[in-house]
Design a protein around this motif. Structure first.
Motif, PDB file in Angstrom:
ATOM      1  N   VAL A 184       0.844  -1.203   0.000  1.00 18.35           N
ATOM      2  CA  VAL A 184       0.000   0.000   0.000  1.00 18.35           C
ATOM      3  C   VAL A 184       0.875   1.247   0.000  1.00 18.35           C
ATOM      4  N   PRO A 185       0.318   2.376  -0.447  1.00 17.61           N
ATOM      5  CA  PRO A 185       1.102   3.610  -0.448  1.00 17.61           C
ATOM      6  C   PRO A 185       1.360   4.123   0.962  1.00 17.61           C
ATOM      7  N   ALA A 186       2.589   4.569   1.196  1.00 17.12           N
ATOM      8  CA  ALA A 186       2.907   5.199   2.476  1.00 17.12           C
ATOM      9  C   ALA A 186       2.124   6.501   2.595  1.00 17.12           C
ATOM     10  N   GLY A 187       1.713   6.830   3.792  1.00 17.29           N
ATOM     11  CA  GLY A 187       1.033   8.097   4.015  1.00 17.29           C
ATOM     12  C   GLY A 187      -0.386   8.126   3.496  1.00 17.29           C
ATOM     13  N   GLU A 188      -1.048   6.968   3.444  1.00 21.12           N
ATOM     14  CA  GLU A 188      -2.456   6.919   3.035  1.00 21.12           C
ATOM     15  C   GLU A 188      -3.285   6.434   4.221  1.00 21.12           C
ATOM     16  N   PRO A 189      -3.706   7.351   5.094  1.00 22.43           N
ATOM     17  CA  PRO A 189      -4.382   6.941   6.330  1.00 22.43           C
ATOM     18  C   PRO A 189      -5.737   6.295   6.105  1.00 22.43           C
ATOM     19  N   ARG A 190      -6.360   6.528   4.947  1.00 21.28           N
ATOM     20  CA  ARG A 190      -7.686   5.953   4.707  1.00 21.28           C
ATOM     21  C   ARG A 190      -7.648   4.430   4.645  1.00 21.28           C
ATOM     22  N   LEU A 191      -6.473   3.852   4.384  1.00 22.23           N
ATOM     23  CA  LEU A 191      -6.362   2.393   4.337  1.00 22.23           C
ATOM     24  C   LEU A 191      -6.045   1.777   5.693  1.00 22.23           C
TER      25      LEU A 191
END
Length: 431
Positions: A217-224
């Motif tokens: 997953v992408p770093a800095g993607e809090p929605r996940l």
């Protein structure tokens, strides 16, 4: 399905074997015109049609067999498998074949970059693994099973793309392909009419993750974050486990010997996701990264006049529009930078604001001349103060763009698939 007789195929599909046949199927097809020796024709049923009515033609063309509604049980000329729901049966058949293969499965989803990342993963794995990757946009409950079923015994890794337009769809695909590695490229404003918000997008995409060995997953993607509890997670991008130090890929603190031909930021980010996925299946990639460019997905067409066309009109969202404009900005140009941008569809209540934001992004990217196509895209001109035109449809855009371009120009053509901007690229290419 190689090595499976008719009885085993029927059992795997949860279908009834109405008539047997010798031999074995090698792939599944849904278009009777494409059917030939070794094919299993699946007659999909819909609200207004039944593909089973083409099954006899498929058998006449030499198909090994057909998977159809029970009303076609009396067909002859090959194996006949019957079921009330051929689509579900094809998915069940694909799941059983995936299990029989014993291959590792990497499934890729995300708001944008799915196809590019899938191709990058396949390219990184190919030197050391036997890989089958989804073709084109075979990423739905029809396309994914067909891709699994064409894989040969001995396949080491399946790299599959998973698309969605609403909740539950990726979960259904994950149930078919049972991924070992789930890759989410990003979360962006797509299909908002169906899922309501960016949090809804994250929820829909995260349906890929339950049961995976590794989530990429992408770093800095809090929605996940709510969907990652208890999972082995690899994050890519700034602040993650796989990142870029200049042009060098660093993975878990080690520098990899990878040569990246990309200057576009989004392709470099996609490469980081691909590296993370490769590492998750035990491959340490090295060498030059050089995946193919897909049709209508950023392919470049160089004309004798010195004009370069960036044909990226397969689809569009705010994220992919920004990425394409960044790429246009970085493209060497002897002349001007032109953008022909069409409506972005299914954006919900904020569609006008999101189009205006792309107009501002076009200005920031140094676009010299902007042509908008469609009523939504026209809002881009509210905030774009350079030379510009607004047209109603792709045909009008094709005629106008041909009059506007000059030698040395670079022209980006991009819009949602429903706008049909490929006719603009084709008109410019064939002048």
């Amino acid at each position: 399905m190689r090595g499976w007789d008719a009885s085993r195929v029927a059992t795997a599909a949860g279908a009834t074997l109405a008539r047997g046949a010798d031999g074995e199927p090698v792939r599944a097809v849904i278009d009777s015109r494409a059917a030939g020796p070794g094919d299993l024709f699946v007659g999909l049923t819909g609200e207004h049609d039944d593909g089973g009515r083409f099954a006899a033609g498929a058998l006449d063309a030499g198909a090994w067999g057909v998977l159809v509604d029970p009303q076609w049980a009396d067909l002859d000329g090959g194996a006949v498998l019957t079921t009330e729901d051929p689509l579900t049966a094809m998915g069940a058949l694909a799941r059983e074949w995936r299990r029989a293969l014993g291959a590792q499965v990497i499934a890729v989803t995300g708001s944008v970059g799915k196809t590019s990342t899938k191709e990058l993963i396949a390219a990184l794995l190919a030197p050391s693994r036997r890989v089958v990757a989804s073709q084109a946009n075979f990423n739905t409950d029809i396309g994914m099973p067909m891709e699994i079923l064409r894989a040969d015994p001995g396949t080491d890794v399946l790299v599959l793309e998973a698309a969605m337009r609403g909740f539950g769809q990726i979960a259904a695909l994950a149930a078919i392909c049972e991924p070992n590695v789930g890759v989410i490229t990003n979360i962006g404003p797509v299909h908002l009419e169906q899922v309501g918000s960016l949090e809804g997008v994250a929820r829909a995409k995260a349906e890929l993750l339950p049961g995976v060995d590794t989530a990429v997953v992408p770093a800095g993607e809090p929605r996940l974050d709510p969907y990652l509890h208890g999972l082995n997670v690899t994050r890519f991008g700034d602040g993650g486990d796989v990142w870029l130090d200049g042009s060098t890929v660093v993975a878990f603190g080690e520098r990899l010997d990878l040569e990246l031909p990309f200057t576009a930021r989004h392709q470099r980010t996609n490469t980081l996701a691909a590296v993370a996925a490769a590492l998750a299946v035990g491959v340490r990639p090295s060498g030059r990264v050089d995946p193919p460019t897909g049709h209508l997905r950023g392919e470049r067409i160089a004309l004798p006049s010195g004009v370069t066309i960036i044909n990226d009109c397969y689809n569009a969202s705010p994220l992919s529009m920004r990425a394409a404009l960044d790429e246009l900005s970085a493209e060497p140009a002897e002349g001007r930078r032109l953008a022909v941008l069409g409506d972005m569809l299914e954006l919900g209540e904020r569609e006008t604001d999101l189009h205006r934001e792309i107009g501002a992004a076009a200005a920031a990217a140094g676009v010299d001349l902007l042509v908008t196509v469609g009523p939504l895209a026209a809002a881009m001109l509210d905030v774009f103060d350079g030379d510009s035109y607004a047209v109603a449809d792709a045909a009008e855009a094709a005629a106008l763009a041909g009059e506007l371009i000059e030698p040395g120009d670079v022209v980006l053509v991009k819009g949602s698939r429903g706008i049909g901007l490929e006719v603009v690229a084709e008109a410019l290419a064939h002048g």
